[in-house]
Scaffold this active site. Sequence first.
Site, PDB file in Angstrom:
ATOM      1  N   ARG A  29       0.843  -1.194   0.000  1.00  0.00           N
ATOM      2  CA  ARG A  29       0.000   0.000   0.000  1.00  0.00           C
ATOM      3  C   ARG A  29       0.879   1.245   0.000  1.00  0.00           C
ATOM      4  NH1 ARG A  29      -2.911   0.754   4.510  1.00  0.00           N
ATOM      5  NH2 ARG A  29      -4.315   2.155   3.438  1.00  0.00           N
TER       6      ARG A  29
ATOM      7  N   LYS B 261       3.682  -7.445  11.890  1.00  0.00           N
ATOM      8  CA  LYS B 261       2.846  -7.628  10.699  1.00  0.00           C
ATOM      9  C   LYS B 261       3.180  -8.965  10.018  1.00  0.00           C
ATOM     10  CE  LYS B 261       1.575  -5.268   6.415  1.00  0.00           C
ATOM     11  NZ  LYS B 261       1.301  -3.998   5.775  1.00  0.00           N
TER      12      LYS B 261
ATOM     13  N   ARG C  84      -0.035   5.735  18.087  1.00  0.00           N
ATOM     14  CA  ARG C  84       0.645   6.843  18.732  1.00  0.00           C
ATOM     15  C   ARG C  84       1.311   6.368  20.016  1.00  0.00           C
ATOM     16  NH1 ARG C  84      -1.774  12.734  20.325  1.00  0.00           N
ATOM     17  NH2 ARG C  84      -2.082  11.932  22.389  1.00  0.00           N
TER      18      ARG C  84
HETATM   19  C1  BTN Z   1       0.424  -3.948   2.250  1.00  0.00           C
HETATM   20  O1  BTN Z   1       1.138  -2.955   1.980  1.00  0.00           O
HETATM   21  O2  BTN Z   1       0.228  -4.302   3.409  1.00  0.00           O
HETATM   22  C2  BTN Z   1      -0.210  -4.744   1.132  1.00  0.00           C
HETATM   23  C3  BTN Z   1       0.715  -5.800   0.612  1.00  0.00           C
HETATM   24  C4  BTN Z   1       0.135  -6.614  -0.511  1.00  0.00           C
HETATM   25  C5  BTN Z   1       1.159  -7.567  -1.113  1.00  0.00           C
HETATM   26  C6  BTN Z   1       0.545  -8.499  -2.105  1.00  0.00           C
HETATM   27  S1  BTN Z   1       1.619  -9.815  -2.566  1.00  0.00           S
HETATM   28  C7  BTN Z   1       0.512 -10.296  -3.816  1.00  0.00           C
HETATM   29  C8  BTN Z   1       0.000  -9.019  -4.457  1.00  0.00           C
HETATM   30  N1  BTN Z   1       0.898  -8.574  -5.486  1.00  0.00           N
HETATM   31  C9  BTN Z   1       1.473  -7.416  -5.188  1.00  0.00           C
HETATM   32  O3  BTN Z   1       2.300  -6.823  -5.899  1.00  0.00           O
HETATM   33  N2  BTN Z   1       1.031  -6.979  -3.993  1.00  0.00           N
HETATM   34  C10 BTN Z   1       0.073  -7.891  -3.417  1.00  0.00           C
END
Ligand code: BTN
Length: 326
Positions: free
Chosen positions: A122, A187, A323
Amino acid sequence: MDVREQLIAIIADGKIHSGESLGEKLGVSRTAIWKQLKRLEELGLNLEAIKGVGYRLVTPLELLNKACIKALLSPSALAQLRDLYIHQTLDSTNHRAKELAEEDSAAGTVILAERQTAGRGRRGKSWVSPYAANIYLSLIWDFDHGAQALEGLSLAVGVGVRRALIEAGLPEVALKWPNDIYVGNAKLGGILLEMIGDPAGDCSVIIGIGINVNMPPSQSGEIDQSWTDIKTVMGDLPSRNHIVALLIEHVFTVVTGFQEQGFDIYRNEWMEADRLRNCQVKLIAGNTAVTGIALGVDQNGALQLRLSNGEVQSFVGGELSLRPDN
Ligand code: BTN
């Protein structure tokens, strides 16, 4: 499969293979095998050369396998699965899914890759995606009510991913708004939704899911936040094929439910898994930051914050950061 892919499939068992037998199986010279084996190190695979005997992978690999995944799916998931593609290397499974969805109606298609060279997270971040270590999955789904109705979809997908991980045996899987998967303070995975088509009408949604299964420590330096993987949490290495089947099964279920009834039917379950409920949080949206107490989400999946003046406000975009408690 090209020679390298065939070679990996043979040595994945972790047993010793002589250069000669590999050459014979693949119909190439021993020198060609040696060159290919050298290149495997680029993928992060740890190969041991045993003098005069052969080569073996230090850690055996379970490669993703279409037949194996399909054999684990229920009849209803199989009926929804349009196609299942497994790639050795892609830039991004989401990117490939977008291309497929642009070409044709591809709803119900699942794309997996053993590695991504430009995995997307993201907010423009990259997603660390080493070979045969984790799960990188994208699923295409069609909607006809436009993006407006999709606000809660990523949260519903989070519920599906959590159900899959719990069924795989993980304890204490939590969700962080809007779509992070956590175990404890680390995470474990993330969800990235991308849309193509008419934002107000017919559209396809690419549901990208990344789950850390067995992140090699050598790659983890690139991750800029506290992270974990399933192997660390469970103390054991689970089958990626099994987890992929569980993800497909549960995500199909929640997406179907979402399409028919919206996010509201998943709201309670999401709230039970909310790792920040009743915590003091900071929501960053562009250059502005709002602080408050996280109260969970509304029936559409919007975050609800109690501000310092006591007022409760809903938010649909932005990045949530915890925070410091001072
Ligand atoms: C995040 O930032 O938390 C979301 C991560 C999403 C990763 C997945 S892996 C499969 C799919 N292909 C990508 O390029 N991104 C998502």
